[in-house]
Design an enzyme around this catalytic site. Structure first.
Site, short mmCIF file in Angstrom:
data_model
loop_
_atom_site.label_atom_id
_atom_site.label_comp_id
_atom_site.label_asym_id
_atom_site.label_seq_id
_atom_site.Cartn_x
_atom_site.Cartn_y
_atom_site.Cartn_z
N GLU A 1 0.83 -1.21 0.00
CA GLU A 1 0.00 0.00 0.00
C GLU A 1 0.85 1.25 0.00
OE1 GLU A 1 -0.16 -2.35 2.37
OE2 GLU A 1 -2.16 -3.24 2.42
N LYS B 1 3.50 1.40 2.60
CA LYS B 1 3.86 1.52 4.02
C LYS B 1 5.27 2.08 4.18
CE LYS B 1 3.05 -2.87 4.50
NZ LYS B 1 2.44 -3.15 3.20
N LYS C 1 7.07 4.04 2.26
CA LYS C 1 7.16 5.49 2.02
C LYS C 1 6.61 6.25 3.23
CE LYS C 1 5.25 9.49 0.06
NZ LYS C 1 4.88 10.40 -1.00
N HIS D 1 9.63 -2.96 0.84
CA HIS D 1 9.22 -1.58 1.09
C HIS D 1 10.15 -0.64 0.32
CE1 HIS D 1 7.49 -3.08 5.20
NE2 HIS D 1 6.85 -3.56 4.16
N GLN E 1 3.12 -6.52 5.16
CA GLN E 1 1.94 -7.12 4.53
C GLN E 1 0.69 -6.26 4.75
OE1 GLN E 1 4.04 -9.67 6.54
NE2 GLN E 1 5.20 -9.46 4.67
N THR F 1 8.31 -5.97 -5.28
CA THR F 1 9.69 -5.61 -4.96
C THR F 1 10.51 -6.87 -4.68
OG1 THR F 1 8.64 -3.84 -3.71
CG2 THR F 1 11.02 -4.00 -3.53
N ARG G 1 7.10 -10.20 -9.36
CA ARG G 1 5.85 -10.63 -10.00
C ARG G 1 4.94 -9.43 -10.28
NH1 ARG G 1 3.60 -14.93 -5.82
NH2 ARG G 1 4.56 -13.46 -4.40
N LYS G 2 4.15 -9.57 -11.35
CA LYS G 2 3.19 -8.53 -11.69
C LYS G 2 2.08 -8.56 -10.64
CE LYS G 2 0.86 -7.10 -15.91
NZ LYS G 2 0.52 -7.43 -17.28
N LYS H 1 -1.04 6.79 -3.64
CA LYS H 1 -1.15 6.52 -5.08
C LYS H 1 -2.41 7.09 -5.72
CE LYS H 1 1.61 3.11 -6.42
NZ LYS H 1 2.31 1.84 -6.67
N SER I 1 -0.66 10.73 -0.04
CA SER I 1 0.60 10.61 -0.77
C SER I 1 0.32 10.74 -2.26
CB SER I 1 1.22 9.24 -0.45
OG SER I 1 2.25 8.95 -1.35
#
Ligand code: GDP
Ligand code: IMO
Ligand code: MG
Length: 432
Positions: free
Chosen positions: A14, A16, A18, A41, A226, A301, A305-306, A333, A415
């Site tokens: 999500e 976290k 940042k 992260h 997570q 990261t 994986r997509k 985002k 953000s």
């Protein structure tokens, strides 16, 4: 003044890292309390990118104390590799600024292997979880099974062989049953002894450090990994991780009383993503999903994986607000939604023809729920990089306000890009 716990309110990723990085300016101590190097992260500071998996995100700031709490499962090799990578980027990683709880369970090569054996076997039968293959689940199983090797055991070479024996009795029986070669006692002893000197200088009595800090009035930031829908109890079981990811876990996972947790900040993406298998009611396996994935750079990261992408699901986040006791959210985002003519938001589900306002607990029902959407108008201008509420297009503000209403929690932070400073503060969680 409150301490703050940061948790993911969806399926992880999500933002976290940042937000923890941004908030850590105001904190004295940053503590990881669950998960392991399955987390990924990403922090962006003045264009420089830091990728953290096991280390608390506070490590990139000078003068902060970073702590790996006992609730984490700790892979010593991953730690050595990540520390080296960060040091090469100019980050200080030293026993002065980082402490690892002595009672933290270790992830060993046999855990990683077991994770892989199971996922490979499950792939053939179509029942895989899609784990990160880091050995997280097997390590937590051994912890709960009371046969884990813990950080402190590295310092006691008299009892270590007995611990390893106990562990191998279990693992070799499993490996034989699954048709894989056994592991030798010598190999595991060697693996442990080879890292002991690099780990032991960081080992400490974390509960005591936190108690002293708390009494001295220090600000503690707990960094969850997570997300709530990946929680072993509250998530989309069995497609979850093997720890409690919710805010309450900060207490046993660090060794501090529940009244020290303070403000619960839920990190919430303005749409939804998920990596790995499992139900995802608002998934858009179409051009909308492609748009979100491409614009939001939604690639894992840790595994590359997509990530699967879909519309914002207010049902899930409302439930996350309840099970975590979320006081406010950091909405991230929002900029990824710039340029869409219409934005959908899921406000309820239809389950076998009946309208419901929660995610049912059973696997079958979770797979059957159909999202009920509201459609909102998109906005023409851009939110990317906005640093003040007044810079946001009116329709974007409307979207944010509507989300607050649907989930029953206010936006404390907003953000608008990966960069640390592209963040709008509405309410300071430490002051609330
Ligand atoms: P975490 O696991 O919750 O820490 O999240 P990740 O770091 O795995 O994934 C979030 C991704 O989104 C990272 O690449 C961040 O740099 C990026 N990110 C964070 N906040 C924002 C934002 O507001 N806008 C955009 N465009 N990207 C963001
Ligand atoms: P951060 O902290 C997204 C997912 C895996 C898989 C499931 C179980 O970056 O938000 P595991 O290896 O934990 O046994 O895998 O959980 N998963 C994550 N998904 N973000 C994460 O962490 C994740 N950590 C684990 O993809 O579906
Ligand atoms: Mg991540």
């Amino acid at each position: 003044m409150a301490n703050v716990v940061v948790v993911g309110s969806q399926w992880g990723d999500e933002g976290k890292g940042k937000i923890v990085d941004w908030l850590s300016e105001r904190a004295d101590v940053v503590v990881r309390f669950q998960g392991g190097h399955n987390a990924g992260h990403t922090l962006v500071v003045d264009g420089k990118v830091y990728k953290l998996s096991l280390l608390p995100s506070g490590i990139v700031r000078q003068g902060k104390l970073s702590i790996i709490g006992n609730g984490v499962v700790f892979d010593p090799h991953a730690f050595v590799a990540e520390s080296a990578k960060l040091k090469a980027q100019g980050v200080t990683v030293s026993p002065e600024c980082l402490k690892i709880a002595e009672n933290t369970a270790l992830i060993l090569s046999l855990h990683r292997e077991l994770d892989g054996f199971r996922e490979d076997a499950a792939s053939n039968s179509g029942t895989k979880i899609g784990t990160t293959r880091r050995g997280i689940g097997p390590a937590y199983e051994d912890k709960v099974g009371r046969r884990a090797v813990r950080v402190m055991d590295l310092a006691d070479l008299d009892t270590l062989p007995l611990k390893v024996d106990r562990l191998l009795t279990h693992h070799n029986a499993l490996r034989r049953g699954l048709g894989h070669p056994e592991v030798s006692h010598e190999a595991i002893m060697q693996e442990l002894i080879s890292v002991a000197d690099e780990i032991l200088p960081y080992m400490d009595r974390v509960w005591k450090i936190l108690d002293d800090k708390r009494r001295a009035g220090a600000r503690i930031l707990f960094e969850g990994a997570q997300g709530t829908l990946l929680d072993i109890d509250h998530g989309t079981y069995p497609f979850v991780t093997s720890s409690n990811t919710v805010a309450g876990q900060a207490s046993p996972g660090a060794g501090i009383g529940p009244d020290s947790i303070g403000y619960v900040l839920g990190i919430t993406k303005a749409y939804t993503t998920r990596v790995g298998e499992g139900p995802f009611p608002t998934e858009q396996d179409n051009e909308v999903g492609e748009f979100l994935g491409t614009k939001g750079h939604e690639f894992g990261t840790v595994t590359g994986r997509k990530r699967r992408c879909g519309w914002f699901d207010a049902v899930l986040v409302r439930q996350a607000v309840a099970v975590n006791g979320i006081n406010g959210i950091a909405l991230t985002k929002l900029d990824v939604l710039d340029g869409l003519d219409e934005i959908k938001v899921c406000t309820g589900y239809r389950l076998d023809g009946v309208l419901i306002d929660y995610l049912p607990a059973s696997q079958g029902a979770q797979a059957r729920v159909e999202p009920v959407y509201e459609t909102l108008e998109g906005w023409k201008g851009t939110t990317k990089g906005a640093r003040s509420w007044n810079d946001l297009p009116a329709q974007a503000v409307k979207y944010v306000r509507h989300i607050e209403e649907l989930i029953g929690a206010p936006v404390a932070l907003l953000s608008t890009s990966p960069e640390r400073d592209d963040t709008i503060l509405v309410t300071d969680p430490f002051q609330d």
